[in-house]
Design a protein around this motif. Sequence first.
Motif, PDB file in Angstrom:
ATOM      1  N   GLY A 285      53.736  25.931  72.893  1.00  0.00           N
ATOM      2  CA  GLY A 285      54.807  24.946  72.805  1.00  0.00           C
ATOM      3  C   GLY A 285      55.157  24.622  71.363  1.00  0.00           C
ATOM      4  N   LEU A 286      56.351  24.112  71.179  1.00  0.00           N
ATOM      5  CA  LEU A 286      56.815  23.663  69.864  1.00  0.00           C
ATOM      6  C   LEU A 286      57.431  22.274  69.993  1.00  0.00           C
ATOM      7  N   ILE A 287      57.178  21.427  68.995  1.00  0.00           N
ATOM      8  CA  ILE A 287      57.894  20.163  68.852  1.00  0.00           C
ATOM      9  C   ILE A 287      58.611  20.203  67.518  1.00  0.00           C
ATOM     10  N   LEU A 288      59.921  20.013  67.551  1.00  0.00           N
ATOM     11  CA  LEU A 288      60.716  20.046  66.322  1.00  0.00           C
ATOM     12  C   LEU A 288      60.480  18.769  65.527  1.00  0.00           C
ATOM     13  N   LEU A 289      60.149  18.908  64.247  1.00  0.00           N
ATOM     14  CA  LEU A 289      59.890  17.760  63.385  1.00  0.00           C
ATOM     15  C   LEU A 289      61.121  17.319  62.613  1.00  0.00           C
ATOM     16  N   LEU A 318      60.046  12.559  75.646  1.00  0.00           N
ATOM     17  CA  LEU A 318      59.484  12.481  74.302  1.00  0.00           C
ATOM     18  C   LEU A 318      60.491  11.992  73.270  1.00  0.00           C
ATOM     19  N   GLN A 319      61.777  12.101  73.621  1.00  0.00           N
ATOM     20  CA  GLN A 319      62.845  11.780  72.664  1.00  0.00           C
ATOM     21  C   GLN A 319      62.747  12.668  71.424  1.00  0.00           C
ATOM     22  N   LYS A 360      54.803  10.385  82.127  1.00  0.00           N
ATOM     23  CA  LYS A 360      54.641  10.007  80.733  1.00  0.00           C
ATOM     24  C   LYS A 360      54.399  11.223  79.839  1.00  0.00           C
ATOM     25  N   SER A 361      54.633  10.997  78.555  1.00  0.00           N
ATOM     26  CA  SER A 361      54.331  12.017  77.565  1.00  0.00           C
ATOM     27  C   SER A 361      52.832  12.185  77.450  1.00  0.00           C
ATOM     28  N   ILE A 362      52.380  13.424  77.247  1.00  0.00           N
ATOM     29  CA  ILE A 362      50.971  13.659  77.005  1.00  0.00           C
ATOM     30  C   ILE A 362      50.757  14.134  75.571  1.00  0.00           C
TER      31      ILE A 362
END
Length: 363
Positions: A285-289, A318-319, A360-362
Amino acid sequence: MLKKTVLNAAHRALNARMVDFGGWDMPVNYGSQIEEHHAVRNDCGMFDVSHMCPVDLTGADCRPFLSRLIANDVAKLTTPGKALYSAMLNEAGGVIDDLIVYYLSDTRFRLVINAGTADKDLAWMQAKATEWKFAISINQRRTGDDALGIIAVQGPNARAKVWQVLPQTKAAIADLKPFFAAEVGPYFIASTGYTGEDGYEIMLPANEAETLWNALKAAGVVPCGLGARDTLRLEAGMNLYGQDMDETVSPLDAGMAWTVAMKDERDFVGKAALLANGQQKQFLGLILLDKGVLRGHQKVITTHGDGEITSGSFSPTLQQSIALARLPLGVQIGDSVEVDIRGKLLKAEVVKPVFARYGKSIR
């Protein structure tokens, strides 16, 4: 001419925004995709998944046939109603389709295959049954006099809403563990789903589907379209056929190694190729910063080489923008990488490919 599910008129009566989804006229939303997404995470929503194709296998050779046909091992299925997720592979080890198998008896199994791959799947299965000379009957249940409709009811309040609308089913389904199904009169109700939330997938005679849909809506279940379905499954880290894997991709490179049973002597289509080629990429997975939106096919630049996003979107829970990506084997969770978005290199963090479940977000 687009194909229509049995609930097409119900969607149009609700003024749904309809789109061409792999040749099917399907609702993408009923007004607000974000509100539909949050309804499933926080309360209860429902989806028309009648474009998916149930397939009934009957006959003395069902178990040996499935043992050779799919990568997971149907020997795990010993309790009636138990379900198994698996890939069906070609000889090169590529994914023809991902599917769910329900065990009903040694002479009766039910598969649910993807909408866009149904025709090729059925042809492949029939060809293999003929080649292997197995005594089985393969009957699709998406069209014809015995067609089934499928409604997925998902969310923390999904079970209570289904019990309210179908009280005659409660005794049989109240204690269903995940990945089990029960047959209750005309209803086949499974504790499976594609959102990361609790709930049921209900199969029933196609001509009764609209009545159930309307009853669920009257009980407060929110109709949800393909848009919310996609962001929910992405947050839950669930693959989408055609984006995260296809006939050119090994299940080992698509985060599906847990569905491949290779440790015993059982042979299955594609096993030799998987053993010969091994795992070439990993699925993370990736989360854009930085500010932006991650999308499929964007290049991911790492210190171990380049990878590619397979699915990406903005996460309402997660917004933040999130993605699933196929990355070089050396990449580690917690690494910082860059994503090429229209020529700009934006920073992202590598994470486990599950972002939110059970409301919910984990992260």
